[in-house]
Motif scaffolding. Structure first.
Motif, PDB file in Angstrom:
ATOM      1  N   GLY C  82       0.826  -1.208   0.000  1.00  6.99           N
ATOM      2  CA  GLY C  82       0.000   0.000   0.000  1.00  6.99           C
ATOM      3  C   GLY C  82       0.859   1.257   0.000  1.00  6.99           C
ATOM      4  O   GLY C  82       0.554   2.238  -0.690  1.00  6.99           O
ATOM      5  N   VAL C  83       1.910   1.228   0.767  1.00  5.76           N
ATOM      6  CA  VAL C  83       2.821   2.381   0.820  1.00  5.76           C
ATOM      7  C   VAL C  83       3.442   2.627  -0.559  1.00  5.76           C
ATOM      8  O   VAL C  83       3.555   3.764  -1.032  1.00  5.76           O
ATOM      9  N   ILE C  84       3.847   1.537  -1.189  1.00  6.09           N
ATOM     10  CA  ILE C  84       4.477   1.660  -2.518  1.00  6.09           C
ATOM     11  C   ILE C  84       3.523   2.329  -3.499  1.00  6.09           C
ATOM     12  O   ILE C  84       3.909   3.235  -4.246  1.00  6.09           O
ATOM     13  N   HIS C  85       2.263   1.892  -3.449  1.00  5.09           N
ATOM     14  CA  HIS C  85       1.297   2.456  -4.384  1.00  5.09           C
ATOM     15  C   HIS C  85       0.901   3.879  -3.988  1.00  5.09           C
ATOM     16  O   HIS C  85       0.709   4.747  -4.847  1.00  5.09           O
ATOM     17  N   GLU C  86       0.817   4.099  -2.707  1.00  4.32           N
ATOM     18  CA  GLU C  86       0.455   5.450  -2.240  1.00  4.32           C
ATOM     19  C   GLU C  86       1.469   6.477  -2.746  1.00  4.32           C
ATOM     20  O   GLU C  86       1.098   7.569  -3.176  1.00  4.32           O
ATOM     21  N   LEU C  87       2.728   6.111  -2.711  1.00  2.00           N
ATOM     22  CA  LEU C  87       3.775   7.065  -3.076  1.00  2.00           C
ATOM     23  C   LEU C  87       4.027   7.147  -4.574  1.00  2.00           C
ATOM     24  O   LEU C  87       4.388   8.201  -5.099  1.00  2.00           O
ATOM     25  N   THR C  88       3.868   6.010  -5.270  1.00  4.00           N
ATOM     26  CA  THR C  88       4.195   6.013  -6.699  1.00  4.00           C
ATOM     27  C   THR C  88       2.975   6.059  -7.609  1.00  4.00           C
ATOM     28  O   THR C  88       3.074   6.464  -8.766  1.00  4.00           O
ATOM     29  N   GLY C  89       1.851   5.578  -7.114  1.00  5.56           N
ATOM     30  CA  GLY C  89       0.670   5.499  -7.972  1.00  5.56           C
ATOM     31  C   GLY C  89       0.842   4.566  -9.150  1.00  5.56           C
ATOM     32  O   GLY C  89       0.077   4.600 -10.110  1.00  5.56           O
TER      33      GLY C  89
END
Lengths: 424, 424, 424, 424
Positions: C82-89
């Motif tokens: 989730g963090v990865i997607h939150e930051l990179t989209g």
């Protein structure tokens, strides 16, 4: 030659865009604390040697497909090298190959002066038999079992030095095809002893201000073993011979997957990096255009060179060594010289302070990113501006094509015939 | 243990056929001017060290599938090594790995004496973290950027020497996993300087009658660069350290296609061949059973060793180093020891006079045939007769299976659990 | 999670410079006839799946060195994803691995919804033995000689499909370690027949709207032969099974020097490219960060994908598959997702009209330059602007580090212990 | 030719020892339940085709060093092939290469009959330009972008078929050099479509009782991509064309480390193994003498062939394809033919019942040993006895040397000149 006017006219059309892009890049670099003008100055001062044999169309053992207007003499070849330097300003020296390029030294010097070209390391050839030759190199040259063959090969190298002295060269490059095609064909140890013995004789004839470069290669033309198979053996040679002997690294002469930039670092560390034959490869000694297959690897090599720039006495020779089988050799050599400049410029803008810190902290990700950031930077405007300011072409290939140089020399030079390669 | 009676009974059934085949081979060799008894004597005198870790089932980063009756302590391991030597007579020494095999030295010596086993080179481990360890080797050990990590790794090696002295070892083998996974992660030169500095500290603690072996490896566990990546770097280390330092060649640690027998020859020529880790490989450091993939390559290595047998002071260490993932490790180690003996026997019967002549005359075909002729010779009867005369098994694997040694120890030893490898 | 406010604050400081660089790049591209906004839109719409196992620290057979705050459950792992997607989209889906990630489907779906994450292809595991498992995979799974082992492996795959259906997956990925370590160990043909037979049973259980991806690999964990060793065999499988079966290409699973982008083109041409496991490698299946070793190769793969974008029904799955041994996995996965976006953006700006013309005219030099020109373009501002406009981080790694997410979860999660790898 | 008397005289001196060794081997095999006479009969019935081009000295792109008495016409070449078959009895057919060997068909047939030689697959050449040729193959042949070049190449292949029909050939072998040297130079998909289109035209002209063999190769003369790069693409071609099309496997045309015997097994399983070009290699397409580098690999290939002997319709073509750079080609071809026979004989004595059982039980060690046991057996006496009984030479090389055939033809044939290879 292309002519200043033609170049200036071509540049004029492109100059405004270039200035805009150069300024935009300057702003980006400025935010990173880098002075674009300083980078440009270093790039402008950089030169790489062109191999005389590179201006002819290359081939494989299967075939050679010549192009139009191939050079037929060393003086034709020098003309072509002159065009490359005229347009790029990046190739001030030519590396000759003897006996292919053997000629009256005074004529060579005069032609070089006419074209603004000097002479780099001279290359000996003991991997082919020449028509007039007494002994054959079929089973080796410097390491042959028979003394008369070794002597002949030594003499040839001394002759190359003599010729080189007269034209202003300062180094001899030795690459031999000696090796074997069958297990058992040669005794590895005795063969290498003979190689060293011959090399010592050549070294003894080396002028005080010359350097001797030896080149290693894992395979081809020998297919089971090669007498100077890798940098380890090359290092032994350079150590056995003396201070003026050092190792030449050809980027295509290594086993698959080998980390070449690390070999470069080791040779620098132990004072034995003599220079480079730049090219690119995917499978073997493919001799493809520099930077055409793996440009990041080329950058990583230059990263080591820039890192070592302050090492006292560090001054490796830079040469191209490629086989142009499907392109106009002049175009390939121009592009390759510019690819080398590009890698150099990218290596210059690495933030070395940050990199050292990340290395110290084992911050592998940010260390990698620091290199990648420099590599990703499109330094084309720097290279172009350096050329513009020298009176060279912003776009050398386009200017060259517009000049129809090739068409003109095709009218004058004899037609080169298709070759069958070595297999028939 | 298997027991003399069981071995003798098994041998009895096979002896007549063996004598017939030995005599037939003797006649063949006699026609070539070779005395089979002299070959047998040399083979009988040959011994190779077994790695203590080799008697456990190996695994990959994906999984480990243990077998029944796995050894759980160094004393179990020594029992297994004892069986290997009892049946083959070819593995008189065991190479320990610390801390895996750390134990009371007196107990180790007593156990060794009970089993007729001595202790070969001792191996340090700074590529894993141990539970009680102060600093982590995640980012290197002997070449780590931080002084306290390097010191810890040096201390561990000195501890290994100390333990080794007490059990009769005469050499320390250093293999480290230090390297990098990203371009830029490490500074090649500084990393190697740190490695050399640490290695010098270890060398300073080396007893006068000990040797130090350093081992190179192109990749794994580091996947972009390795601090001792090839024999070139390994040679630099041995040279920097001193006369008692030399290079260990593991047959699976090279780049694809590299000519390993030639590296062996070079290291012999320059006095720096320390020894071997024998195994076989097809792709990378596969650690497969010696001679299972390319038996001719193994023979070519032994051809170099026999060629150099008269070099003064030439005495490389011979060790197996394999990972037995799908076989009973005892069986694999027995077979591998016999494969090494086989290659040695084949190399002994090369007609070196003829070979030298063909090499001198560049008769590549007959030179090759001279090696092939020796390699093609099925020397199995020589190996078997050497074993028979020592009271060892003509057919070690069959005798071992018949003994149900594995079934018996499986009843006594704790069950080993499946491992998930390094990936989870 | 990082939080919108924190991201916005970080972005604010960088936004002005970004806009300047984006505009400068827009001007450059405009001169080439490219609309930067259109490229940005495509990049913004691009997403790649993250492997659940990738957020834990990886290891080798020698060791695993865990970091702080390692995820201990699939729900921890999803948090990290989730963090990865939150930051990179850039990573809207997670690819699960069973049984490692087996959990209540409703809980998985709920957690995914909470984090804005969907579920990509589900991965079965028949290369390890699980504690409760009846039969061992030591000698293979889908291709094992014994029927009960094959059945167990087939059942496991059907179970994975069942789980996948409940969480919204639409594809099953099969990779097996089946192969052999010795010549002769397996009968190649019968082994492959058994593999095909098992695969047909799984395919029979595949829902109509699912796809089946099979993955080839040249070696490891088997070191002499692998049952699905290359794309040729993989293609045979996909053809034998049916329309919904296709081939997964992992960039690190090929023999040295193999031209991977050409394999991609062949599979596209014959309708059998299922998708990718992206990573990078120098030696073997190194599982290094995507684009960290040879970024031009990654670009050349994307060049094929963009070239094929209009092929009807062309929709390969994009997944990362890496082992993060020396970095924070969250950082590596963010960077790798962005490297994939970068290669995509570079491939989008290739002048395909010009390229096609140069190809038609056999103008090799200009064709090469056309690709290089796109590759050299630093598209970073496009990627950053796409993130900014989505509310993601201009600089994901810096924002992540500033958040101290890792430090916080380290306080909450159990400490992960060092692993010894598979060798002991 | 050598002459029956000379051969008989040479054999007489060696016959007694041969009979003794044959009997001793017979006893060994008998104990394993193998009838040596049955093996001998199969070996005696085995024949392999010799390539006409193989009897000339080969070369590399760097140089060619001709030997004395080189054949200058196809009729000279056939004489040399006749000697090879006269002495070995193992090479009853010659494989021609057009246009190198183009000649009056009736003359070819007459010469073949005189020498007892038939004609194997005919080889087309579209990788070189011939003097009279309208269009150049510089940028490809069957896959060239221009229709007239493709047509010319198709026509040439149809011409080869026509010539082949007249001399009794039953197959056409196509190998092309088409590929690229730069990323971007060709569109992989369109290039392969053009290749397939051309190949279909050739296939349409194939007589009903002919076969079409296509050959793959990873690199050289193209160094970035090759249109038929591996067996996967080769399989696609054979499948697209039809039942009479199948794949030719050259042992030197694969990526490093690739498991060739497994490719052989796959092609057999899917009915597409057409035949072989036998040779050996260490690095690339080294074209070394068969069995000279890795004889166990050759054995493993024959192990697959013997395993498949009962597959209905299984009848792959066996040809040698080597470059003899440092040996007398006649000697190398004789030895290579015998090495192939050796591998065949060794594969025949594998205990396939035992092997199948070990495979079924996953007894990897004993399966490996079963193969190794057959490989270790020195089957030389079987090969020699088969030759003796045919009136061929027990020791072909010695008999050939004693005849001074080479010296005699050197007096008659024109001197061949040294070649410079393709690079100049």
């Amino acid at each position: 030659m292309i002519g200043k006017d033609r170049i200036a006219a071509a540049n004029e059309a492109a100059e405004a865009d270039l200035r805009a892009e150069y300024d935009a890049l300057g702003a980006v670099l400025d935010r990173r604390g880098i002075d674009i003008a300083a980078v440009k100055e270093k790039v402008a001062g950089y030169g790489i040697a062109v191999p005389s044999w590179g201006v002819g169309t290359g081939g494989t053992r299967f075939a050679r497909f010549p192009g139009a207007g191939e050079p037929s003499t060393i003086f034709d070849k020098l003309d072509d090298c002159g065009v490359i330097h005229e347009l790029t300003g990046a190739t001030p020296r030519v590396s000759l190959h003897v006996p292919w390029d053997d000629a009256n030294p005074a004529d060579l010097v005069a032609k070089g002066e006419e074209l603004g070209l000097g002479f780099d390391a001279i290359n000996s050839n003991t991997f082919q038999d020449q028509a007039e030759q007494a002994a054959s190199y079929k089973f080796g040259s410097l390491s042959h079992t028979r003394e008369e063959v070794r002597s002949q090969a030594v003499e040839h190298n001394l002759y190359c030095i003599e010729l080189g002295r007269k034209i202003g060269s300062r180094a001899l490059t030795i690459w031999v095809g000696d090796g074997s095609n069958f297990p058992g064909q040669v005794n590895f140890t005795r063969q290498f002893e003979r190689y060293l013995d011959s090399a010592r004789q050549i070294y003894a004839g080396l002028p005080e201000d010359w350097r001797l470069f030896t080149e290693h290669k894992i395979f081809e033309p020998a297919f089971y073993s090669t007498v100077v198979q890798d940098w380890g053996t090359n290092y032994l040679i350079a150590t056995e011979l003396g201070d003026r002997a050092s190792c030449l690294v050809d980027l295509g002469h290594h086993a698959p997957t080998v980390n070449i930039e690390m070999i470069v670092a080791r040779l620098i560390q132990f004072g034995k990096l003599g220079g480079f034959h730049f090219n690119d490869s995917k499978y073997g000694d493919d001799d493809l255009d520099t930077g055409s297959i793996d440009p990041y690897r080329l950058f990583l090599v230059f990263n080591e060179l820039v890192e070592a720039a302050d090492v006292p006495g560090f001054d490796p020779a830079h040469m191209l060594d490629q086989s142009h089988n499907v392109t106009d050799p002049i175009e390939s050599l121009m592009n390759s010289a510019m690819e080398v400049q590009r890698a150099y410029a990218q290596a210059l803008i690495v933030d070395r302070g940050a990199l050292g810190g990340f290395q110290e902290e084992n911050d592998a990700l940010m260390a990698s990113e620091t290199l990648k950031r420099a590599f990703r930077t499109d330094v084309t405007p720097i290279l172009q501006m350096a050329r513009l300011e020298k009176g060279c072409a912003i776009d050398p290939v386009a200017t060259y094509r517009a000049s129809d140089y090739r068409g003109k020399v095709a009218d004058e030079r004899p037609v080169s015939t298709s070759g069958g390669g070595g297999i028939v």
